[in-house]
Motif scaffolding. Sequence first.
Motif, PDB file in Angstrom:
ATOM      1  N   THR A 127       0.905  -1.012   0.181  1.00  0.00           N
ATOM      2  CA  THR A 127      -0.064  -0.051  -0.062  1.00  0.00           C
ATOM      3  C   THR A 127       0.899   1.264  -0.052  1.00  0.00           C
ATOM      4  OG1 THR A 127       0.075   0.078   2.342  1.00  0.00           O
ATOM      5  CG2 THR A 127      -1.703  -1.100   1.307  1.00  0.00           C
ATOM      6  N   PRO A 128       0.446   2.343  -0.472  1.00  0.00           N
ATOM      7  CA  PRO A 128       1.154   3.496  -0.589  1.00  0.00           C
ATOM      8  C   PRO A 128       1.130   4.245   0.592  1.00  0.00           C
ATOM      9  CG  PRO A 128      -0.804   3.648  -1.989  1.00  0.00           C
ATOM     10  CD  PRO A 128      -0.732   2.543  -1.299  1.00  0.00           C
ATOM     11  N   GLU A 129       0.238   3.943   1.521  1.00  0.00           N
ATOM     12  CA  GLU A 129      -0.129   4.475   2.584  1.00  0.00           C
ATOM     13  C   GLU A 129       1.107   5.205   3.606  1.00  0.00           C
ATOM     14  OE1 GLU A 129      -3.748   3.176   4.072  1.00  0.00           O
ATOM     15  OE2 GLU A 129      -3.804   3.362   1.924  1.00  0.00           O
ATOM     16  N   THR A 130       1.601   6.202   3.927  1.00  0.00           N
ATOM     17  CA  THR A 130       2.807   6.687   4.659  1.00  0.00           C
ATOM     18  C   THR A 130       2.275   6.545   6.116  1.00  0.00           C
ATOM     19  OG1 THR A 130       1.944   8.969   4.334  1.00  0.00           O
ATOM     20  CG2 THR A 130       3.775   8.354   2.975  1.00  0.00           C
ATOM     21  N   ARG A 131       3.258   6.449   6.945  1.00  0.00           N
ATOM     22  CA  ARG A 131       3.071   6.300   8.300  1.00  0.00           C
ATOM     23  C   ARG A 131       2.831   7.648   8.801  1.00  0.00           C
ATOM     24  NH1 ARG A 131       6.943   2.447   6.162  1.00  0.00           N
ATOM     25  NH2 ARG A 131       8.508   4.263   6.299  1.00  0.00           N
ATOM     26  N   GLU A 132       3.660   8.070   9.897  1.00  0.00           N
ATOM     27  CA  GLU A 132       3.450   9.218  10.711  1.00  0.00           C
ATOM     28  C   GLU A 132       4.045  10.340   9.814  1.00  0.00           C
ATOM     29  OE1 GLU A 132       7.047   7.674  11.795  1.00  0.00           O
ATOM     30  OE2 GLU A 132       5.231   6.745  11.826  1.00  0.00           O
ATOM     31  N   SER A 133       3.485  11.380  10.002  1.00  0.00           N
ATOM     32  CA  SER A 133       4.125  12.752   9.322  1.00  0.00           C
ATOM     33  C   SER A 133       5.633  12.928   9.909  1.00  0.00           C
ATOM     34  CB  SER A 133       3.345  13.917   9.619  1.00  0.00           C
ATOM     35  OG  SER A 133       3.970  15.117   9.201  1.00  0.00           O
ATOM     36  N   THR A 134       6.514  13.328   8.803  1.00  0.00           N
ATOM     37  CA  THR A 134       7.735  13.699   9.075  1.00  0.00           C
ATOM     38  C   THR A 134       8.115  14.821   8.839  1.00  0.00           C
ATOM     39  OG1 THR A 134       8.184  12.854   6.835  1.00  0.00           O
ATOM     40  CG2 THR A 134       8.538  11.191   8.765  1.00  0.00           C
ATOM     41  N   VAL A 135       7.090  15.734   8.484  1.00  0.00           N
ATOM     42  CA  VAL A 135       7.349  17.391   7.870  1.00  0.00           C
ATOM     43  C   VAL A 135       7.963  18.011   8.857  1.00  0.00           C
ATOM     44  CG1 VAL A 135       6.286  19.310   7.138  1.00  0.00           C
ATOM     45  CG2 VAL A 135       4.942  16.901   6.666  1.00  0.00           C
ATOM     46  N   ARG A 136       9.049  18.731   8.587  1.00  0.00           N
ATOM     47  CA  ARG A 136       9.867  19.519   9.457  1.00  0.00           C
ATOM     48  C   ARG A 136       9.443  21.118   9.006  1.00  0.00           C
ATOM     49  NH1 ARG A 136      15.791  16.354   8.903  1.00  0.00           N
ATOM     50  NH2 ARG A 136      14.691  14.183   8.920  1.00  0.00           N
ATOM     51  N   ASP A 137      10.161  21.834   9.655  1.00  0.00           N
ATOM     52  CA  ASP A 137       9.693  23.535   9.405  1.00  0.00           C
ATOM     53  C   ASP A 137      10.439  23.897   8.127  1.00  0.00           C
ATOM     54  OD1 ASP A 137       7.830  23.364  11.460  1.00  0.00           O
ATOM     55  OD2 ASP A 137       9.344  24.026  12.817  1.00  0.00           O
ATOM     56  N   THR A 138      11.735  23.349   8.211  1.00  0.00           N
ATOM     57  CA  THR A 138      12.514  24.336   7.053  1.00  0.00           C
ATOM     58  C   THR A 138      12.123  23.885   5.660  1.00  0.00           C
ATOM     59  OG1 THR A 138      14.340  23.102   8.482  1.00  0.00           O
ATOM     60  CG2 THR A 138      15.062  24.544   6.556  1.00  0.00           C
ATOM     61  N   PRO A 139      11.851  25.014   4.818  1.00  0.00           N
ATOM     62  CA  PRO A 139      11.559  24.764   3.421  1.00  0.00           C
ATOM     63  C   PRO A 139      12.574  24.326   2.561  1.00  0.00           C
ATOM     64  CG  PRO A 139      11.345  27.031   3.953  1.00  0.00           C
ATOM     65  CD  PRO A 139      11.702  26.463   5.293  1.00  0.00           C
ATOM     66  N   ALA A 159      13.049   7.891   2.316  1.00  0.00           N
ATOM     67  CA  ALA A 159      13.787   9.267   1.929  1.00  0.00           C
ATOM     68  C   ALA A 159      13.084  10.613   2.659  1.00  0.00           C
ATOM     69  CB  ALA A 159      14.030   9.294   0.393  1.00  0.00           C
ATOM     70  N   ARG A 160      11.824  10.252   2.525  1.00  0.00           N
ATOM     71  CA  ARG A 160      11.013  11.387   3.300  1.00  0.00           C
ATOM     72  C   ARG A 160      11.146  11.334   4.811  1.00  0.00           C
ATOM     73  NH1 ARG A 160       6.381   9.849   5.683  1.00  0.00           N
ATOM     74  NH2 ARG A 160       4.936  11.279   6.258  1.00  0.00           N
ATOM     75  N   ALA A 161      11.338  10.213   5.207  1.00  0.00           N
ATOM     76  CA  ALA A 161      11.846  10.039   6.737  1.00  0.00           C
ATOM     77  C   ALA A 161      12.964  10.813   7.013  1.00  0.00           C
ATOM     78  CB  ALA A 161      11.588   8.680   7.266  1.00  0.00           C
ATOM     79  N   GLU A 162      13.910  10.744   6.251  1.00  0.00           N
ATOM     80  CA  GLU A 162      15.234  11.302   6.283  1.00  0.00           C
ATOM     81  C   GLU A 162      15.311  12.802   6.045  1.00  0.00           C
ATOM     82  OE1 GLU A 162      18.196   8.736   4.610  1.00  0.00           O
ATOM     83  OE2 GLU A 162      17.300   6.952   5.575  1.00  0.00           O
ATOM     84  N   GLY A 163      14.155  13.303   5.716  1.00  0.00           N
ATOM     85  CA  GLY A 163      14.166  14.828   5.737  1.00  0.00           C
ATOM     86  C   GLY A 163      14.158  15.218   4.142  1.00  0.00           C
ATOM     87  N   LEU A 164      13.981  14.218   3.238  1.00  0.00           N
ATOM     88  CA  LEU A 164      13.841  14.561   1.688  1.00  0.00           C
ATOM     89  C   LEU A 164      12.653  15.470   1.598  1.00  0.00           C
ATOM     90  CD1 LEU A 164      15.233  14.370  -1.198  1.00  0.00           C
ATOM     91  CD2 LEU A 164      13.862  12.334  -1.360  1.00  0.00           C
ATOM     92  N   GLY A 165      12.761  16.480   0.739  1.00  0.00           N
ATOM     93  CA  GLY A 165      11.400  17.112   0.451  1.00  0.00           C
ATOM     94  C   GLY A 165      11.064  16.677  -0.811  1.00  0.00           C
TER      95      GLY A 165
END
Lengths: 402, 353, 524
Positions: free
Chosen positions: C260-272, C464-470
């Motif tokens: 499934t493509p569903e992501t787990r918890e949000s990893t969004v940080r503040d830095t754009p 990659a997203r979890a490691e901070g990739l936008g």
Amino acid sequence: MTGLARRVGLSLFGPLLAVLVALVISALVIALIGEDPIAAFRVMVDLGDSPSQQVQSIVVVLNRAVPLFLAGLAVAVAFRMGLFNIGVEGQYRLATVLAAAVGAAVVLPAPLHLLVIVVVAMVVGALWAGIVGVLKVTRGVSEVISSIMLNFIALGLASYLLTGPLRGSPPGASIITTSEIPGSGRVPSLNGLLTGLGLAEPRSGLYGFLLVAIVVGVVVAVLLKRTRFGFDLRATGLSPSAATASGVDARGMVVKTMLISGAIAGLIGLPDLLGSQYDYGTEFTAGLGFLGIAVALLGRSAPLGIALAALLFAFLDRAALPLQFADIPSSVVTIIQGTIVLAVVIANEVARRLALRSAERAGASAGPDSGVGDGGTPPPTSPDGGQRVRAGVPGDPQGAQA
Amino acid sequence: MKASARAMALLLAGSMALAACASDEPAAEGGGEGGGGAAAEELRVGLAYDTGGRGDRSFNDSAYTGAAAATDALGGELQELSPNDDASNRADLLVQLAEQGFNPVIAVGFNYDDVIAEVAPQFPDTTFAQVDGSNADGAKGDNVTGLIFAEEEGSFLAGVAAALKSESGRVGFVGGVESPLIEKFEAGYVAGAQAVNPQITVDRQYISPAGDFSGFNDPARGQIVAQGMFDGGADIVYHAAGGSGLGVFQAAAASGNRAIGVDSDQYLTVSDPALQAVIMTSMLKRVDNAVEGFINDYAEGNVEGATDVLNDLSTEGIDLATSGGFIDDIQSEIDQYKQQIIDGTVTVPTTIE
Amino acid sequence: MAPADSPADGQGTAGGDAPLAVELRRITKRFPGVVANRDIELRVRRGEVHAIVGENGAGKSTLMKTLYGEHRPDEGEVLVDGRPVQFRSPADAIAAGIGMVHQHFMLADNFTVLENVVLGSEPTKRGRLDVAEARRRITDISDRYSLGLDPDALVEDLGVGDRQRVEIAKVLYRDARILILDEPTAVLVPQEVDELFGNLAELKREGLTVIFISHKLDEVRRVADSITVIRRGTTVGTADPRTTTAKQLAELMVGAELPTPETRESTVRDTPVLQLVDVTVTDAGERPVVDDVTLTVREGEVVGIAGVEGNGQAELVDAIMGLRPLAAGRVLLGTDDVTAWSTRARREAGVGFIPEDRHRQGMLLDAPLWENRILGHQTRPPAVKGPFIDRRGARADTARIMREYDVRAPGPDTLAVALSGGNQQKLIVGREMSAEPRLLVAAHPTRGVDVGAQSVVWELLKDARAEGLGIVLISADLDELIGLSDTLHVMLRGRLVATLDPGRVTPEELGGHMTGARTTAGAS
């Protein structure tokens, strides 16, 4: 490694097939005009009776091959990035006349004198070809059209310069030439090398420019195969859109490639100029730029292949003489050359398909899990699924967004 | 006469064979077609063509006709060699012929100027001749004879004929390639036309610039250039453009005007009656006679070298053709000019002012 | 579900009295070193929509090439309408009433619909194209099967759905009674898929037979009357779509659970990492194709862009990558204003790119894999050393990517063209990840990719997203968009018209926004 061996084999397969087909067709033609093909071919490979004749024949072939090789290289560099530089003819003629004039005008010590002549030729060739590149990236003019048109201008300009400001021959002489380049600007022959190797002294000198050509060939091979620049160039040739997306500046590449192609084209006339003629005249060999297209095609735009193709063309050229002694029309040679070029187009296509099939098999045998790649080889398509004819050259509105 | 020629040839061939042996490795001659043996008796003439080679229906063919006539009459072998497409191997042709023992070796065309000067000294025992190349000063070597032509004289007569026949007072000249040789044709033609009619306008144009020899073999452009002249009011156009002349004839036929051929009697060489009808006359440059004469001289031992043989109106090496009868009515006037040129009372320029 | 060697399921007997439209018996096709198809059994009844499902690389294409006469099987029989046939070329197949609608359309853009349809089988009257006759027949076909085609429209003006209908008309024009549709929904949005299925129903009603190749299991279940599953080159079973769930089908296909493509918890940080400020891109005619778009991608954030194809997403990607000049606005990468930067400079600054058309923009098909590893990374190790290409380094790193990203190919010297779509895509993803980008622009990252590769790609994006990739994610696969995105924008006619919460929106609602049927206000 076997994959590599197979690919090398396949890349040789096309030209070899072409030569073979050309020989078969030529044999038929020779037989049709009532001559014995075997005898004809035997005459063609006969280099002469005495050692000195044989060495002379080889020198004749090599001397002819050097300008053909350079012409093939000039065309091929542009080919490799999908540019069709038909203007090599004009580029080398203009470069040669100016280099000859400069060479005759300046007085310098030997190596420097030579260097000046070579640099002038390369710069003139590069600038003339550069016009094509600039027109393409700024105005979108097809390089085929502009380079053909610039050929006419270059020939006219070279002729004007020769008969006007650069004329060095006395009035009334049948052949109009520039002034002679003094000894310090000439390239010594390599006959000393030949005799040093224990070979007979040939009647004419083996062009010292052969060494320059070899160096240029190696440099081009390294440039294309081993450098970042060469990678960008080949990538643009393989897929302008992918190259652009990878960060290649397509416009810049067009201009740079044309400059390199033109610089090499500028060298084409120098073997003759600096090795035997010492001046540029009305009888200076013409048409090498167009022959270069055939040589590049036959050599599949790879420096080594071009060298072989140039040698083959030069060999056939020489064979025309013994054929005439044997009372076989020398047009046989022209027929062979023509059929080789035609056959090469066909054979390259056959070889390409074989390579593709072999690649598919290689991909298919990758894992026990995967059958024949479902990806297959669909033609490149635009994002909307509509198939477009691929322009194949960067610099068109789609390719030159960078 | 004939016997002596044969004896001469035998002698020469023999000495030549010796010379060849001397100039090469001793082992070399064994396998060759034989400097000695059966071939030794014969005259062996080598003929090296210029761009276009044999079958150009012009210059090279004309040389062949002469050489063939001579070897037929004298007996002997004639070996022709055509250069490669870009004629970059001219030197090689001469070397090969000389090396194989052909003597005399005749080079066709002024483009051999440089290479014959290079090759001839290497074969001091071979006699060379060059069609259209002068060696009056011996600069090309003591063993080279120049076979040259006074094209301007024949062109003068062509100009006379054109001026006499022109109704519009405007004639044209189409040159193949801008070069000193073709300018001789132009100069003579203009002078001839103006001798008849000082007010005449002569349109002059070249198909290709110096160094680009395509102008000798481009009928399409020949036609365009001539058509331009006819459109501009010219009614007779003289061409010195080799194979491109065909286009000039076609333009004349298409526009109902006339043309003057060159080198050979083109009334006889074109096969199309429509084109024949427009070829008023041709300026004859008898390369064949010159070559035949030279070979005969050679066979008789009369070749000195380092000289020129000038073919002009007086030797009939240059003439104006009469086939078709188009210029019969003005023949007497033409003959007058001809005589004046031969006598030297009229001097024909060789360069354009 | 029933095993392949007992095809007589409920429906099989029902059609037993009429001959089968197509029957394949024990088809085997070998290529040197590999068996692409082995003992394939396929029974397609007349007048049904029969789906063939399987992973990419399972052998579907080989099978279809056999059926369409593009090559001949080594063993086995092909029967059409009960008669054994041997096709030497597609022309033979067409003559036997079989037509193929390719995944990649074969249309001439600057020709009209009529010209495209008749191309290759032009009706002639005294040697001239009989336009009247062609128009009559095309109009007739269009009416009969509700294709809604205007014979005089230029193909370049048509949308994807219309183009597909032109392709179908082409096949029908040649009197095909059996249509093969290769991945027909891959390029369509949900609404267009519905229209296509409507067309298929018309075809069925007229007695035509449709063979439908797909790996989108939900669609297959909606449209097919029966399903044949292929795995590892052979038929592993047939299924009744009414009684089989998508999950069961998928397990049959891959022998594993559907990812499934569903992501787990949000990893969004503040830095754009990426900011687009009032970005406008115009086409050649100065018309804005991207109109005043402002968006921000933060570290660890996946920003999805939904939209019907052709609404400016491709141009937006080009603008981010520097492939297209901006008419107005700014692009900021981190804190740097990169608006005037070249594509190469942007890539060097840490932008990875998975292009939507990998053949056009992502790969050099005629080059070996190790050269493809260099593509886009020409200025960075391990591919290069100074101005020179580091062949050894590139080869070694290609081997690493192949290992770590499960790229199935003999070795780094294999030509890219030899790889299946999924393997090509895995190589591209691996390549882009190797450079450890700050921002990844992923356009349709799983298009044309089989289920296995799809899950690999999704996992990679998530990690990659979890490691901070936008990540900027553009996709036509709405499940993918909803499942992966942290923020979801909808793009319509060049504008961002809605911002939705991927946690709550349904594919149907999203589809409504994409076509403009719903507005933000009505989204609730």
